[in-house]
Design a protein around this motif. Structure first.
Motif, mmCIF file in Angstrom:
data_model
loop_
_atom_site.group_PDB
_atom_site.id
_atom_site.type_symbol
_atom_site.label_atom_id
_atom_site.label_comp_id
_atom_site.label_asym_id
_atom_site.label_seq_id
_atom_site.Cartn_x
_atom_site.Cartn_y
_atom_site.Cartn_z
ATOM 1 N N UNK A 50 15.071 4.793 2.858
ATOM 2 C CA UNK A 50 16.185 4.856 1.899
ATOM 3 C C UNK A 50 15.765 4.265 0.557
ATOM 4 N N UNK A 51 15.070 3.141 0.589
ATOM 5 C CA UNK A 51 14.639 2.516 -0.652
ATOM 6 C C UNK A 51 13.674 3.424 -1.419
ATOM 7 N N UNK A 52 12.704 4.008 -0.722
ATOM 8 C CA UNK A 52 11.715 4.881 -1.366
ATOM 9 C C UNK A 52 12.411 6.032 -2.098
ATOM 10 N N UNK A 53 13.403 6.626 -1.474
ATOM 11 C CA UNK A 53 14.073 7.768 -2.095
ATOM 12 C C UNK A 53 15.064 7.358 -3.179
ATOM 13 N N UNK A 54 15.621 6.159 -3.088
ATOM 14 C CA UNK A 54 16.641 5.731 -4.050
ATOM 15 C C UNK A 54 16.083 5.059 -5.299
ATOM 16 N N UNK A 55 14.939 4.400 -5.198
ATOM 17 C CA UNK A 55 14.419 3.686 -6.365
ATOM 18 C C UNK A 55 13.878 4.669 -7.407
ATOM 19 N N UNK A 56 14.003 4.284 -8.653
ATOM 20 C CA UNK A 56 13.438 5.092 -9.725
ATOM 21 C C UNK A 56 12.095 4.538 -10.204
ATOM 22 N N UNK A 57 11.512 3.629 -9.424
ATOM 23 C CA UNK A 57 10.213 3.041 -9.776
ATOM 24 C C UNK A 57 9.175 4.143 -9.954
ATOM 25 N N UNK A 58 8.274 3.926 -10.901
ATOM 26 C CA UNK A 58 7.241 4.925 -11.192
ATOM 27 C C UNK A 58 5.980 4.716 -10.372
ATOM 28 N N UNK A 59 5.750 3.479 -9.902
ATOM 29 C CA UNK A 59 4.565 3.140 -9.110
ATOM 30 C C UNK A 59 4.996 2.175 -8.016
ATOM 31 N N UNK A 60 4.370 2.294 -6.843
ATOM 32 C CA UNK A 60 4.625 1.373 -5.735
ATOM 33 C C UNK A 60 3.396 0.506 -5.496
ATOM 34 N N UNK A 61 3.632 -0.781 -5.251
ATOM 35 C CA UNK A 61 2.601 -1.681 -4.744
ATOM 36 C C UNK A 61 3.074 -2.106 -3.362
ATOM 37 N N UNK A 62 2.251 -1.798 -2.343
ATOM 38 C CA UNK A 62 2.615 -2.103 -0.959
ATOM 39 C C UNK A 62 1.646 -3.137 -0.402
ATOM 40 N N UNK A 63 2.177 -4.279 0.000
ATOM 41 C CA UNK A 63 1.379 -5.408 0.482
ATOM 42 C C UNK A 63 1.567 -5.515 1.985
ATOM 43 N N UNK A 64 0.455 -5.375 2.743
ATOM 44 C CA UNK A 64 0.599 -5.337 4.194
ATOM 45 C C UNK A 64 -0.659 -5.827 4.896
ATOM 46 N N UNK A 65 -0.453 -6.470 6.027
ATOM 47 C CA UNK A 65 -1.567 -6.923 6.857
ATOM 48 C C UNK A 65 -1.567 -6.197 8.187
ATOM 49 N N UNK A 66 -2.485 -6.611 9.048
ATOM 50 C CA UNK A 66 -2.614 -6.047 10.390
ATOM 51 C C UNK A 66 -2.810 -4.532 10.328
ATOM 52 N N UNK A 67 -1.914 -3.749 10.918
ATOM 53 C CA UNK A 67 -2.102 -2.292 10.928
ATOM 54 C C UNK A 67 -1.877 -1.679 9.547
ATOM 55 N N UNK A 68 -1.235 -2.409 8.665
ATOM 56 C CA UNK A 68 -1.021 -2.005 7.266
ATOM 57 C C UNK A 68 -0.485 -0.586 7.142
ATOM 58 N N UNK A 69 0.524 -0.265 7.900
ATOM 59 C CA UNK A 69 1.124 1.072 7.862
ATOM 60 C C UNK A 69 1.981 1.290 6.618
ATOM 61 N N UNK A 70 2.397 0.220 5.976
ATOM 62 C CA UNK A 70 3.340 0.303 4.868
ATOM 63 C C UNK A 70 2.879 1.211 3.725
ATOM 64 N N UNK A 71 1.682 1.035 3.166
ATOM 65 C CA UNK A 71 1.287 1.898 2.050
ATOM 66 C C UNK A 71 1.242 3.382 2.431
ATOM 67 N N UNK A 72 0.730 3.676 3.604
ATOM 68 C CA UNK A 72 0.648 5.066 4.040
ATOM 69 C C UNK A 72 2.009 5.698 4.258
ATOM 70 N N UNK A 73 2.930 4.941 4.829
ATOM 71 C CA UNK A 73 4.277 5.472 5.028
ATOM 72 C C UNK A 73 4.928 5.777 3.683
ATOM 73 N N UNK A 74 4.786 4.861 2.736
ATOM 74 C CA UNK A 74 5.357 5.096 1.401
ATOM 75 C C UNK A 74 4.736 6.344 0.780
ATOM 76 N N UNK A 75 3.408 6.454 0.833
ATOM 77 C CA UNK A 75 2.718 7.599 0.230
ATOM 78 C C UNK A 75 3.100 8.920 0.899
ATOM 79 N N UNK A 76 3.470 8.861 2.173
ATOM 80 C CA UNK A 76 3.861 10.091 2.866
ATOM 81 C C UNK A 76 5.271 10.540 2.496
ATOM 82 N N UNK A 77 6.028 9.667 1.809
ATOM 83 C CA UNK A 77 7.416 9.969 1.471
ATOM 84 C C UNK A 77 7.674 10.156 -0.023
ATOM 85 N N UNK A 78 6.616 10.025 -0.851
ATOM 86 C CA UNK A 78 6.806 10.161 -2.296
ATOM 87 C C UNK A 78 5.559 10.768 -2.920
ATOM 88 N N UNK A 79 5.722 11.337 -4.095
ATOM 89 C CA UNK A 79 4.587 11.843 -4.865
ATOM 90 C C UNK A 79 4.143 10.837 -5.921
#
Length: 129
Positions: free
Chosen positions: A47-76
């Motif tokens: 919901x946040x990815x689709x609602x924000x008008x941010x132009x760039x995302x910075x995703x900070x993650x450890x371990x499996x670090x799925x966060x950046x990939x999930x974000x990239x799969x949901x936005x251009x």
């Protein structure tokens, strides 16, 4: 409109988050920060990815670090991953971020290097002017 969305997968990533936010403040860039996990609250994250008008995302993650990939799969919009040294010296997170499948591009900075993530996001913003 906000320039950069900073998302960490856990509150325990606060030391890296603090460096990112400090650099963005120093450069006078607008941002918003959220703690949203790809595993613990994926619906809120989507919901946040689709609602924000941010132009760039910075995703900070450890371990499996799925966060950046999930974000990239949901936005251009550009996504920058910051691997966190939670386990295995951060190599697990680093490899998770840089080994995205075709069609899911994620830029990656060094382990715990939030400063470079902020600087890269700023350069991306300036290149679009």
């Amino acid at each position: 409109m906000v320039d950069i969305a900073v998302i960490s997968g856990s509150r325990s990533d606060h030391m890296i988050v603090d460096r990112v936010l400090k650099k963005l403040n120093e450069e006078g860039v607008s941002f918003e920060y959220r703690v949203l996990s790809a595993h613990r609250n994926p619906q809120e994250l989507e919901e946040y990815i689709t609602e924000t008008d941010a132009r760039v995302f910075i995703a900070i993650a450890g371990l499996s670090a799925a966060l950046p990939g999930l974000i990239a799969s949901r936005t251009l919009r550009p996504v920058i991953g910051v691997p966190v040294s939670a386990k295995l010296g951060g190599l697990d997170a680093l490899l998770s971020i840089v080994q995205m499948p075709p069609g899911v591009p994620v830029a990656c900075v060094g382990i715990d290097n939030g400063d470079n993530a902020a600087l890269l996001a700023i350069r991306i913003l300036k290149s679009g002017r």
